[in-house]
Design a protein around this motif. Structure first.
Motif, PDB file in Angstrom:
ATOM      1  N   VAL A   1      61.206  45.888  72.025  1.00 24.67           N
ATOM      2  CA  VAL A   1      60.710  44.499  71.922  1.00 24.67           C
ATOM      3  C   VAL A   1      62.033  43.548  72.278  1.00 24.67           C
ATOM      4  O   VAL A   1      62.836  43.607  71.071  1.00 24.67           O
ATOM      5  CB  VAL A   1      59.785  44.015  70.824  1.00 24.67           C
ATOM      6  N   VAL A   2      62.010  42.599  73.017  1.00 25.03           N
ATOM      7  CA  VAL A   2      62.713  41.475  73.096  1.00 25.03           C
ATOM      8  C   VAL A   2      62.217  40.189  72.590  1.00 25.03           C
ATOM      9  O   VAL A   2      60.890  40.050  72.909  1.00 25.03           O
ATOM     10  CB  VAL A   2      63.026  40.958  74.647  1.00 25.03           C
ATOM     11  N   LEU A   3      62.847  39.848  71.295  1.00 25.74           N
ATOM     12  CA  LEU A   3      62.313  38.611  70.792  1.00 25.74           C
ATOM     13  C   LEU A   3      63.221  37.501  70.858  1.00 25.74           C
ATOM     14  O   LEU A   3      64.446  37.944  70.373  1.00 25.74           O
ATOM     15  CB  LEU A   3      62.109  38.754  69.267  1.00 25.74           C
ATOM     16  N   ARG A   4      63.000  36.248  71.270  1.00 26.25           N
ATOM     17  CA  ARG A   4      63.790  35.269  71.124  1.00 26.25           C
ATOM     18  C   ARG A   4      63.559  34.110  70.379  1.00 26.25           C
ATOM     19  O   ARG A   4      62.454  33.817  70.164  1.00 26.25           O
ATOM     20  CB  ARG A   4      63.808  34.801  72.708  1.00 26.25           C
ATOM     21  N   ASP A   5      64.563  33.411  69.833  1.00 29.47           N
ATOM     22  CA  ASP A   5      64.384  32.112  69.333  1.00 29.47           C
ATOM     23  C   ASP A   5      64.285  31.265  70.147  1.00 29.47           C
ATOM     24  O   ASP A   5      64.234  31.268  71.265  1.00 29.47           O
ATOM     25  CB  ASP A   5      65.284  32.248  68.000  1.00 29.47           C
ATOM     26  N   ALA A   6      64.125  29.736  69.471  1.00 31.44           N
ATOM     27  CA  ALA A   6      63.761  28.677  70.296  1.00 31.44           C
ATOM     28  C   ALA A   6      65.132  28.146  71.254  1.00 31.44           C
ATOM     29  O   ALA A   6      64.936  27.701  72.292  1.00 31.44           O
ATOM     30  CB  ALA A   6      63.593  27.419  69.273  1.00 31.44           C
ATOM     31  N   THR A   7      66.146  28.870  71.090  1.00 28.05           N
ATOM     32  CA  THR A   7      67.558  28.499  71.786  1.00 28.05           C
ATOM     33  C   THR A   7      67.480  29.851  72.770  1.00 28.05           C
ATOM     34  O   THR A   7      68.465  29.542  73.697  1.00 28.05           O
ATOM     35  CB  THR A   7      68.668  28.420  70.784  1.00 28.05           C
ATOM     36  N   GLY A   8      66.859  30.664  72.793  1.00 24.83           N
ATOM     37  CA  GLY A   8      66.838  31.811  73.806  1.00 24.83           C
ATOM     38  C   GLY A   8      67.684  33.123  73.312  1.00 24.83           C
ATOM     39  O   GLY A   8      67.832  33.937  73.980  1.00 24.83           O
ATOM     40  N   ALA A   9      68.118  32.772  72.019  1.00 25.74           N
ATOM     41  CA  ALA A   9      69.061  33.940  71.470  1.00 25.74           C
ATOM     42  C   ALA A   9      67.966  35.177  71.250  1.00 25.74           C
ATOM     43  O   ALA A   9      66.934  34.921  71.010  1.00 25.74           O
ATOM     44  CB  ALA A   9      69.762  33.698  70.161  1.00 25.74           C
ATOM     45  N   VAL A  10      68.613  36.353  71.410  1.00 27.54           N
ATOM     46  CA  VAL A  10      67.795  37.733  71.323  1.00 27.54           C
ATOM     47  C   VAL A  10      68.009  38.241  70.077  1.00 27.54           C
ATOM     48  O   VAL A  10      69.180  38.259  69.772  1.00 27.54           O
ATOM     49  CB  VAL A  10      67.920  38.696  72.498  1.00 27.54           C
ATOM     50  N   LEU A  11      66.991  38.771  69.289  1.00 24.74           N
ATOM     51  CA  LEU A  11      67.039  39.366  67.987  1.00 24.74           C
ATOM     52  C   LEU A  11      67.582  40.738  68.381  1.00 24.74           C
ATOM     53  O   LEU A  11      67.138  41.488  69.117  1.00 24.74           O
ATOM     54  CB  LEU A  11      65.815  39.348  67.232  1.00 24.74           C
ATOM     55  N   THR A  12      68.547  41.276  67.480  1.00 21.54           N
ATOM     56  CA  THR A  12      69.016  42.693  67.483  1.00 21.54           C
ATOM     57  C   THR A  12      69.175  42.951  66.460  1.00 21.54           C
ATOM     58  O   THR A  12      69.316  42.422  65.214  1.00 21.54           O
ATOM     59  CB  THR A  12      70.687  42.780  68.258  1.00 21.54           C
ATOM     60  N   VAL A  13      69.186  44.464  66.043  1.00 19.24           N
ATOM     61  CA  VAL A  13      69.073  45.098  64.941  1.00 19.24           C
ATOM     62  C   VAL A  13      70.129  46.306  64.872  1.00 19.24           C
ATOM     63  O   VAL A  13      70.540  46.746  65.851  1.00 19.24           O
ATOM     64  CB  VAL A  13      67.689  45.593  64.492  1.00 19.24           C
ATOM     65  N   ARG A  14      70.662  46.560  63.750  1.00 19.56           N
ATOM     66  CA  ARG A  14      71.506  47.776  63.410  1.00 19.56           C
ATOM     67  C   ARG A  14      70.543  48.782  62.477  1.00 19.56           C
ATOM     68  O   ARG A  14      70.693  48.162  61.453  1.00 19.56           O
ATOM     69  CB  ARG A  14      73.050  47.548  63.068  1.00 19.56           C
TER      70      ARG A  14
END
Length: 137
Positions: A12-25
């Motif tokens: 799943v692509v999740l973006r904040d208000a600035t358009g940044a994409v959440l990534t996980v390790r």
């Protein structure tokens, strides 16, 4: 699910208000990827996406609000010799996220900035080009 060198997952692509994409390790790995993972028996790809996001970052999504981006394939980040085939979805980010389940670290990624070298191939080679080519919802 793994069959003949291909690992099936949902992401799943999740973006904040600035358009940044959440990534996980994930723990024990070195590559950043989208939240998501392998299906449990009987789950649809969308159900897998909802469950995995809840487990990994504590966000409760609804299947009917996921936006399918496509089925994408790339070299697996953590399993040498395998490919990953992912049902990729996008969903609005409407609540805070936190480290959960097998996640070691969260990181926000600006898809328009130079990319760090530690991204999973699926994210780097398939998802990010797709996001850059389509307008943000």
């Amino acid at each position: 699910m793994t069959t003949a060198g291909v690992i099936r997952v949902s992401a799943v692509v999740l973006r904040d208000a600035t358009g940044a994409v959440l990534t996980v390790r994930k723990r024990g790995t070195s590559r950043f990827m989208l939240p998501g993972g392998k299906p449990e028996t009987g789950e649809t790809p969308a159900q897998t996406a909802v469950r995995e996001v809840q487990e990994e970052v504590g966000l409760t999504l609804r299947v009917e609000t996921l936006r399918p981006l496509g089925v994408l394939r790339a070299a697996a980040a953590n399993e040498d010799g395998f490919e990953v085939e992912a049902d990729v979805f996008e969903h609005a980010l409407d609540a805070p996220v936190a480290v959960g389940a097998e996640i070691a670290e969260l990181r926000w990624l600006d898809p328009d900035a130079p990319l760090p070298p530690d991204l999973a191939p699926l994210l780097r080679d398939r998802v990010l080009p797709l996001l850059q080519a389509s307008p943000r919802p």
